[in-house]
Design a protein around this motif. Sequence first.
Motif, short mmCIF file in Angstrom:
data_model
loop_
_atom_site.label_atom_id
_atom_site.label_comp_id
_atom_site.label_asym_id
_atom_site.label_seq_id
_atom_site.Cartn_x
_atom_site.Cartn_y
_atom_site.Cartn_z
N LEU A 1 7.50 10.39 -5.00
CA LEU A 1 8.33 11.09 -4.02
C LEU A 1 8.70 10.18 -2.86
N SER A 2 7.81 9.26 -2.49
CA SER A 2 8.11 8.35 -1.38
C SER A 2 9.24 7.38 -1.72
N THR A 3 9.49 7.15 -3.01
CA THR A 3 10.56 6.22 -3.41
C THR A 3 11.92 6.90 -3.49
N CYS B 1 1.26 8.76 -13.30
CA CYS B 1 2.32 8.62 -12.29
C CYS B 1 1.83 9.28 -11.00
N SER B 2 1.82 8.54 -9.92
CA SER B 2 1.40 9.07 -8.63
C SER B 2 2.55 9.88 -8.01
#
Length: 194
Positions: free
Chosen positions: A183-185, A177-178
Amino acid sequence: MLSVALIISLLLALLPLSGCDDKGMVLYYDLDTEPISLDPQTASSHEEQMLILNLFEGLTRLDERGQPVLACAETVDISEDGKVYTFTLRDELKWADDSRLTAQDFLYAFQRLFQPDTRAPMAESFICLKGAEACLNDGDTGQLGVAAPDDRTIVFQLAYQNPLFLSLLATAPAMPCSERFMLSTKGKYGLEAD
């Protein structure tokens, strides 16, 4: 619930029914229900997990006989007592956006798996990890037996031997998981078409 080996066998049986285009093989199959999420750590339905296993690659995968083989990992070293697994990742691993996939992405996935606010339905499958039971109780992932000492090395410390550990690493909750992308989503990862 269908086993991962059975799901893979079913997918392999469907290959002759798939079509090809100039970009490669296209596989079509029907799903009984529409997936709610494609987040590896929170997926719970058979359909969600089946899609994740076709979209992601873990440290291991199951071969046609249902046996674990290395996937994102180039090598694995297992300690004599069977409690420490040290994986070296393949060098060329990349995400779809061409950013580098690192051991930190696997570490973050396991930290998310044990965070209470993630509400990961399959976290208990990894209770064999050192500190996992305590993480489930208090949410402190700092005591979890997973470390990424460098970009290509991920180390798992088990509380006790688990002969199925390599197979567990081929399941949806063990997929990378990136953190940057997650966090950007803003909490919508795997919940919207975008």
